[in-house]
Design a protein around this motif. Structure first.
Motif, short mmCIF file in Angstrom:
data_model
loop_
_atom_site.label_atom_id
_atom_site.label_comp_id
_atom_site.label_asym_id
_atom_site.label_seq_id
_atom_site.Cartn_x
_atom_site.Cartn_y
_atom_site.Cartn_z
N ILE A 15 0.83 -1.21 0.00
CA ILE A 15 0.00 0.00 0.00
C ILE A 15 0.86 1.26 0.00
O ILE A 15 0.65 2.17 -0.80
CB ILE A 15 -0.94 0.01 1.22
N ALA A 16 1.85 1.31 0.90
CA ALA A 16 2.61 2.55 1.11
C ALA A 16 4.02 2.52 0.54
O ALA A 16 4.69 3.54 0.51
CB ALA A 16 2.69 2.84 2.61
N GLY A 17 4.48 1.36 0.10
CA GLY A 17 5.86 1.25 -0.39
C GLY A 17 6.80 0.91 0.76
O GLY A 17 6.48 1.09 1.93
N GLU A 18 7.97 0.40 0.41
CA GLU A 18 8.95 0.01 1.42
C GLU A 18 9.68 1.24 1.95
O GLU A 18 10.09 2.10 1.18
CB GLU A 18 9.95 -0.97 0.81
N PRO A 19 9.84 1.35 3.27
CA PRO A 19 10.48 2.53 3.84
C PRO A 19 11.99 2.54 3.55
O PRO A 19 12.60 1.50 3.32
CB PRO A 19 10.23 2.39 5.34
N GLU A 20 12.56 3.74 3.55
CA GLU A 20 14.00 3.88 3.38
C GLU A 20 14.70 3.41 4.65
O GLU A 20 14.13 3.47 5.75
CB GLU A 20 14.36 5.33 3.10
N LYS A 21 15.95 2.98 4.51
CA LYS A 21 16.73 2.55 5.66
C LYS A 21 17.06 3.76 6.54
O LYS A 21 17.28 4.86 6.04
CB LYS A 21 18.05 1.90 5.22
#
Length: 53
Positions: free
Chosen positions: A11-17
């Motif tokens: 839904i929201a995309g993978e978060p940045e590290k």
């Protein structure tokens, strides 16, 4: 848990590290004085243009 994570990522995309600075803000020490780990300050997050939250 992994299934819920995958649904959230879809839904929201993978978060940045998370990126850390060199500054140590905490030390984790055992009762005998052994240093087990350090906690570093997190770099401020910068939104890229076009992101809406």
């Amino acid at each position: 848990m992994e299934e819920l994570r995958d649904i959230a990522y879809s839904i929201a995309g993978e978060p940045e590290k998370v990126q850390f600075e060199d500054r140590v803000v905490g030390i984790i020490e055992s009762r005998d004085g052994t240093i087990m780990d350090v906690v570093r300050r997190i770099k401020p997050f910068q939104f890229t243009e076009g992101q809406v939250f």
